[in-house]
Design a protein around this motif. Structure first.
Motif, mmCIF file in Angstrom:
data_model
loop_
_atom_site.group_PDB
_atom_site.id
_atom_site.type_symbol
_atom_site.label_atom_id
_atom_site.label_comp_id
_atom_site.label_asym_id
_atom_site.label_seq_id
_atom_site.Cartn_x
_atom_site.Cartn_y
_atom_site.Cartn_z
ATOM 1 N N ALA A 1 0.822 -1.211 0.000
ATOM 2 C CA ALA A 1 0.000 0.000 0.000
ATOM 3 C C ALA A 1 0.856 1.260 0.000
ATOM 4 N N GLY A 2 2.104 1.164 0.386
ATOM 5 C CA GLY A 2 2.994 2.309 0.433
ATOM 6 C C GLY A 2 4.391 1.838 0.795
ATOM 7 N N PRO A 3 5.313 2.763 0.961
ATOM 8 C CA PRO A 3 6.668 2.378 1.348
ATOM 9 C C PRO A 3 6.659 1.619 2.670
ATOM 10 N N PRO A 4 7.619 0.726 2.865
ATOM 11 C CA PRO A 4 7.678 -0.012 4.133
ATOM 12 C C PRO A 4 7.911 0.927 5.308
ATOM 13 N N GLU A 5 7.389 0.540 6.463
ATOM 14 C CA GLU A 5 7.531 1.350 7.664
ATOM 15 C C GLU A 5 8.249 0.566 8.751
ATOM 16 N N GLU A 6 8.913 1.297 9.612
ATOM 17 C CA GLU A 6 9.646 0.681 10.726
ATOM 18 C C GLU A 6 9.660 1.660 11.899
ATOM 19 N N LYS A 7 9.616 1.103 13.089
ATOM 20 C CA LYS A 7 9.628 1.933 14.284
ATOM 21 C C LYS A 7 10.956 2.698 14.392
ATOM 22 N N PRO A 8 10.916 4.009 14.649
ATOM 23 C CA PRO A 8 12.158 4.782 14.804
ATOM 24 C C PRO A 8 13.023 4.210 15.932
ATOM 25 N N SER A 9 14.306 4.049 15.676
ATOM 26 C CA SER A 9 15.216 3.460 16.668
ATOM 27 C C SER A 9 16.650 3.878 16.366
ATOM 28 N N LEU A 10 17.555 3.509 17.253
ATOM 29 C CA LEU A 10 18.983 3.777 17.045
ATOM 30 C C LEU A 10 19.538 2.737 16.080
ATOM 31 N N VAL A 11 19.580 3.094 14.804
ATOM 32 C CA VAL A 11 20.055 2.146 13.795
ATOM 33 C C VAL A 11 21.550 1.928 13.975
ATOM 34 N N ASP A 12 22.058 0.853 13.423
ATOM 35 C CA ASP A 12 23.486 0.508 13.564
ATOM 36 C C ASP A 12 24.354 1.440 12.728
ATOM 37 N N TRP A 13 25.542 1.674 13.253
ATOM 38 C CA TRP A 13 26.532 2.427 12.492
ATOM 39 C C TRP A 13 27.125 1.528 11.406
ATOM 40 N N PRO A 14 27.665 2.127 10.355
ATOM 41 C CA PRO A 14 28.321 1.309 9.333
ATOM 42 C C PRO A 14 29.491 0.536 9.936
ATOM 43 N N LYS A 15 29.706 -0.675 9.473
ATOM 44 C CA LYS A 15 30.788 -1.496 9.993
ATOM 45 C C LYS A 15 32.141 -0.841 9.690
ATOM 46 N N GLY A 16 33.019 -0.898 10.705
ATOM 47 C CA GLY A 16 34.376 -0.367 10.540
ATOM 48 C C GLY A 16 34.505 1.112 10.779
ATOM 49 N N MET A 17 33.422 1.823 11.058
ATOM 50 C CA MET A 17 33.516 3.262 11.299
ATOM 51 C C MET A 17 34.123 3.507 12.682
ATOM 52 N N SER A 18 35.111 4.426 12.746
ATOM 53 C CA SER A 18 35.794 4.707 14.012
ATOM 54 C C SER A 18 34.895 5.529 14.939
ATOM 55 N N ASP A 19 35.205 5.449 16.230
ATOM 56 C CA ASP A 19 34.438 6.208 17.219
ATOM 57 C C ASP A 19 34.597 7.709 17.000
ATOM 58 N N ALA A 20 35.773 8.122 16.546
ATOM 59 C CA ALA A 20 36.015 9.544 16.308
ATOM 60 C C ALA A 20 35.094 10.068 15.199
ATOM 61 N N THR A 21 34.944 9.258 14.135
ATOM 62 C CA THR A 21 34.080 9.669 13.025
ATOM 63 C C THR A 21 32.611 9.723 13.474
ATOM 64 N N LYS A 22 32.236 8.749 14.271
ATOM 65 C CA LYS A 22 30.875 8.727 14.789
ATOM 66 C C LYS A 22 30.597 9.973 15.616
ATOM 67 N N SER A 23 31.557 10.305 16.471
ATOM 68 C CA SER A 23 31.383 11.461 17.343
ATOM 69 C C SER A 23 31.310 12.759 16.537
ATOM 70 N N LYS A 24 32.141 12.838 15.499
ATOM 71 C CA LYS A 24 32.170 14.045 14.674
ATOM 72 C C LYS A 24 30.835 14.224 13.941
ATOM 73 N N MET A 25 30.277 13.125 13.418
ATOM 74 C CA MET A 25 29.006 13.228 12.685
ATOM 75 C C MET A 25 27.863 13.572 13.627
#
Length: 432
Positions: free
Chosen positions: A270-294
Motif C-alpha cells: 500500500a505504500g513504502p515499508p515502515e519501521e519503528k524509529p530506533s537507534l540504527v546501527d553504524w556502518p561497519k568499521g567506522m571509528s568512534d572519532a568519526t561517529k562522534s564528529k558526525m
C-alpha cells in the motif's frame, strides 16, 4: 205489419264472419296433423334405438367408483401416501445438532448426517464426472471428505454462541425455532440464536430428508429414517467500526469442500515499508572519532542560533553521502516530531538533509494541523502523518541499507552539441 228486409250490409258481415271461422278451423287441423307427424317420428326413432341396443351382447361399462383412503393416510398430489400429521423429526434433528455443536461432539454430528444423500446432491449440482463422485470413492477417501465437512461445521465462534445463548433452553425443551417448513419427506428448520437482550447473533438452517427406502407414513416418527442433508449458517448483528450493520450471507460448509484453491494474488504494498524509529546501527568499521564528529555535525545543523554553521554542517553531511544516513536517523529517532514545535523543526532539518542525500521524499511537513494533510496549506500535517513519514524513512533504510547507492548525477553539458544531442542530419551523414 210488413216484415223488415235484410240489407246488403248485414249479408256482408255474415259472410266475413263465416270466412274467419273457416280459416281458424283449417289452421287447427294443420297443427294437429304436424304434431301427430312429430310424435310418430319420435316413436319410430325410439323403437330403432331400442332394437339396436337389444341386439348388442356387451354390457354397459360401469363408472369406476372413487376409493377413499383409510384413516391413517390420504393420497397426496404425487401419489405418495401423506401422513395426517407432519413429522417432528426434522425439528428434533435440528435441536440435536445444536446440542452436538455446543458440546463440539464430532461423533454425534457424524451420526446425524445423511452423508450419501448430502454428497449425491452436491455431486449432481456440480456435475461431477463418474469416478470423482462420493459414491465412487473408497472408504478412506469418503471418511476424509466427511471429516473435512465436520471441521467446517464445528466452527468455534458458532459453538460458543450456541453454548452461551441457546444450550440451556435446548436442554430444557424451551427453544423455539424461528421458521419451520416440513413436507412428507423433507424438513427445513431455522434456529435463531439471540443474546440476553434479544439481539440476533446467529441463524442456523438445518435441512433434513427422509432416507431412501423408508415409508412416508410408517416412518413419519422414526428418527433413524431421517438424516441431515444441509447445514447453513449466517452470523447476524455485526457492525463496522462506524456503526453500520454488515450484511452477512448464508454460508454452507460444503462450498469449501470441492472448491479449487485460488491462486494467490500478488498485491503491491500500500505504500513504502515502515519501521519503528530506533537507534540504527553504524556502518561497519567506522571509528568512534568519526561517529562522534558526525553526531556533532547533526547537532550543529539542527541548531537555530548560527545559520551559517548550520548550513555548513548540512553540506558536510550531504558530502558524506550514505555514510551519514545512520547518524541522521539515530538523531531523528530521539526527537519528539509529533507535538513539540521546536523538535519538529529540528526533525525537518534532518529530513531535508536525508532528502538531499537520497533524492527521496516521504512527505514530512513541519507545520501542525488537526485537520489532515493539506488543510490550511501544503506544509501542514497531523502528528499521525508526521509519524508515518518518519516510519517510512526507517523502513526504507532497513530494506535498502545494504543495496542502496546514490544515483549518478548527470553532468552539465559543456557544448551546444552535448546539449541538443545527435540530430537526424548527423545520423544520415554517418550512414553515408
Amino acid at each position: 205489419m210488413a216484415s223488415r228486409r235484410p240489407g246488403r250490409r248485414n249479408n256482408r258481415r255474415k259472410s266475413k264472419k263465416e270466412a274467419q271461422v273457416s280459416a281458424r278451423e283449417q289452421i287447427n287441423k294443420n297443427d294437429n296433423k304436424m304434431a301427430m307427424q312429430i310424435l310418430g317420428g319420435c316413436i319410430i326413432g325410439f323403437l330403432v334405438i331400442f332394437g339396436l341396443y337389444s341386439l348388442s351382447d356387451k354390457e354397459p361399462v360401469k363408472k369406476k367408483e372413487r376409493t377413499v383412503a383409510g384413516p391413517i393416510e390420504v393420497v397426496g398430489g404425487d401419489n405418495r401416501p401423506t401422513p395426517k400429521k407432519k413429522s417432528l423429526v426434522p425439528i428434533q434433528l435440528a435441536e440435536k445438532f445444536l446440542l452436538a455443536l455446543a458440546n463440539e461432539d464430532e461423533a454425534a454430528i457424524n451420526d446425524l448426517m445423511a452423508w450419501d444423500v448430502l454428497f449425491a446432491k452436491v455431486d449432481h449440482l456440480n456435475n461431477r464426472q463418474e469416478g470423482e463422485r462420493y459414491e465412487d470413492l473408497d472408504d478412506e477417501a469418503k471418511k476424509k471428505l466427511r471429516n473435512k465437512y465436520i471441521d467446517k461445521v464445528m466452527d468455534e465462534d458458532l459453538a460458543s454462541l450456541v453454548r452461551e445463548f441457546a444450550q440451556e433452553d435446548l436442554l430444557d425443551g424451551k427453544f423455539i425455532p424461528e421458521n419451520i417448513n416440513i413436507g412428507i419427506d423433507y424438513g427445513n428448520v431455522d434456529m435463531l440464536i439471540e443474546d440476553a437482550k434479544g439481539r440476533p447473533k446467529l441463524m442456523i438452517r438445518v435441512k433434513s430428508s427422509l432416507l431412501p427406502g423408508y415409508h412416508t407414513v410408517r416412518d413419519v416418527a422414526n428418527l433413524d429414517a431421517w438424516g441431515i442433508v444441509t447445514i447453513q449458517h449466517q452470523l447476524q448483528g455485526k457492525v463496522t467500526a462506524t456503526g453500520v450493520k454488515m450484511r452477512m450471507r448464508n454460508k454452507n460448509p460444503i462450498d469449501d469442500i470441492y472448491k479449487k484453491p485460488k491462486k494467490k494474488r500478488v498485491r503491491r504494498p500500500a505504500g513504502p515499508p515502515e519501521e519503528k524509529p530506533s537507534l540504527v546501527d553504524w556502518p561497519k568499521g567506522m571509528s568512534d572519532a568519526t561517529k562522534s564528529k558526525m553526531e556533532s555535525q547533526v547537532a550543529t545543523l539542527t541548531q537555530t542560533d548560527n545559520f551559517r554553521a548550520a548550513n555548513d554542517a548540512k553540506f558536510a553531511m550531504i558530502d558524506r553521502g550514505k555514510a551519514a544516513i545512520p547518524a541522521l536517523l539515530r538523531s531523528l529517532s530521539q526527537l519528539d516530531f509529533e507535538e513539540d514545535n521546536a523538535e519538529i523543526a529540528k526533525a525537518f532539518q534532518i529530513i531535508q538533509t536525508l532528502r538531499e542525500i537520497t533524492g527521496l521524499n516521504f512527505n514530512f511537513q513541519p507545520a501542525q494541523t488537526r485537520q489532515g494533510f493539506g488543510a490550511g496549506g501544503m506544509t501542514r500535517s497531523t502528528a499521525e502523518e508526521r509519524l508515518k513519514a518518519v516510519r517510512r524513512w526507517f523502513g526504507w533504510w532497513k530494506v535498502n541499507k545494504s543495496s542502496w547507492t546514490k544515483k549518478v548525477e548527470a553532468k552539465d553539458p559543456e557544448s551546444w552539441d552535448e546539449l541538443i544531442g545527435e540530430t537526424d542530419k548527423d545520423k544520415k551523414k554517418k550512414k553515408k
